[in-house]
Design a protein around this motif. Structure first.
Motif, PDB file in Angstrom:
ATOM      1  N   ALA A   1       0.840  -1.203   0.000  1.00 46.86           N
ATOM      2  CA  ALA A   1       0.000   0.000   0.000  1.00 46.86           C
ATOM      3  C   ALA A   1       0.869   1.243   0.000  1.00 46.86           C
ATOM      4  N   TRP A   2       0.445   2.274  -0.736  1.00 47.84           N
ATOM      5  CA  TRP A   2       1.144   3.564  -0.766  1.00 47.84           C
ATOM      6  C   TRP A   2       0.121   4.630  -1.152  1.00 47.84           C
ATOM      7  N   ILE A   3       0.544   5.852  -1.424  1.00 43.87           N
ATOM      8  CA  ILE A   3      -0.414   6.909  -1.748  1.00 43.87           C
ATOM      9  C   ILE A   3       0.011   7.707  -2.979  1.00 43.87           C
ATOM     10  N   SER A   4      -0.992   8.378  -3.574  1.00 42.98           N
ATOM     11  CA  SER A   4      -0.772   9.354  -4.636  1.00 42.98           C
ATOM     12  C   SER A   4      -1.533  10.620  -4.244  1.00 42.98           C
ATOM     13  N   VAL A   5      -1.006  11.778  -4.589  1.00 45.18           N
ATOM     14  CA  VAL A   5      -1.643  13.034  -4.202  1.00 45.18           C
ATOM     15  C   VAL A   5      -1.820  13.947  -5.412  1.00 45.18           C
TER      16      VAL A   5
END
Length: 325
Positions: free
Chosen positions: A270-274
């Protein structure tokens, strides 16, 4: 890679255990307190501490999911509230006696998302594929791993703002105004000159102050969901915790953020994008030099040197997104 990177891979392995059956954890409001901003964890790359000469608007996002009851599909035990589908979410409630219940949402892009329902209260689920027809199936456990369809409904959705599915709280990224993580975000925002500066501060705070939880990674159960204030208080977590905490802190300050789940190499992760107006969607973030970013994987950043992470990540091709939340 060797050494410290192995701890990140434990996180990836733990996420494999969760598979696609990650369920609901009831996230209660946290108690209020004084400012949580310690000033720790900001490297020289970040802006100097203190009030900036120009300051970004600091306000808790007013986007709060609601089951307003104007459009409801239901039977005796299941309710699907689609009153606010144009805002990028639906709410589902199960009131029956079966202990294990799933909701599957088949999106117009062909991807099917599977969640667990805890029962007796509405839970929020994003309509992350934008406008189109969504099929919502609620399934009750029949025996062993077999589920039977208990209710099905198609809804036609026209999203009014493409970013709202990634601004509202949902089952995977749950927060309210009283959460300490939200208050910490307000403190960090007060010291930020822009959205990019705020993202940088959140990123460095989390990666410098939250450590990887090897024991949790080895014992995490299927059905686990992060409780972001627990992650903040305990100062440790697995990759899902890192991503959910950062996503909540950014969304609560009106910065669209996707929690991405997929593969890093062969391992589930899991990771994020902004998103910012200056950059558009930034999908590959790990380090910010004032102008550009590379892959934003807070778990790897928290547990490895920048040079090691960059060598492993390369051009980002090791990462394959399966789902956005």
């Amino acid at each position: 890679m060797k050494g410290k990177l192995n701890t990140a891979f434990l996180c990836l392995t733990a996420m494999m255990i969760l598979s696609f059956l990650i369920g609901c954890s009831s996230a209660g409001d946290s108690s209020s307190g004084s400012s949580l901003l310690s000033g720790d964890g900001f490297p020289s790359e970040a802006s100097a501490a203190g009030k900036p000469k120009s300051k970004r608007p600091t306000t808790y996002s007013t986007l709060k999911p609601s089951a307003s009851g104007s459009i409801v599909y239901e039977n005796d035990v299941i309710s699907i509230d689609a009153s606010n589908s144009a805002d990028g979410y639906i709410m589902v409630k199960y009131g029956g006696s079966v202990q294990k219940v799933k909701v599957q949402i088949s999106a117009p892009d062909g991807i099917t998302y599977t969640y667990s329902l805890s029962g007796n209260a509405y839970e929020t689920f994003p309509l992350q594929a934008g406008s189109g027809t969504y099929k919502i199936d609620v399934l009750e456990n029949a025996y062993d791993t077999m589920y039977a369809l208990a209710f099905s409904q198609e809804i036609s959705v026209k999203i009014t703002d493409e970013f709202e599915p990634f601004l509202y709280p949902n089952q995977y990224v749950w927060f309210t105004e009283s959460f300490n993580a939200v208050k910490l975000g307000q403190d960090l925002s007060e010291e930020s000159s822009s959205d990019l500066d705020y993202i940088e501060r959140v990123y460095y705070y989390v990666t410098k102050n939250i450590t990887y939880d090897d024991e949790k990674a080895a014992t995490v159960d299927a059905g686990y969901l992060p409780v972001i204030d627990n992650t903040l208080a305990e100062k440790k977590g697995i990759c899902f915790d890192y991503a959910s905490l950062m996503a909540a802190m950014l969304r609560s300050q009106s910065i669209p953020t996707k929690l991405a789940i997929g593969y890093s190499g062969d391992a589930y992760h899991a990771w994020i994008s902004v998103y910012t107006k200056e950059t558009g969607w930034v999908d590959k973030i790990i380090e910010f030099d004032g102008k550009s970013w590379s892959l934003m994987d807070p778990t790897l950043a928290a547990n490895n040197s920048s040079s090691s992470v960059k060598k492993y990540i390369g051009d980002g091709s090791n990462y394959t997104v399966k789902y956005y939340y």
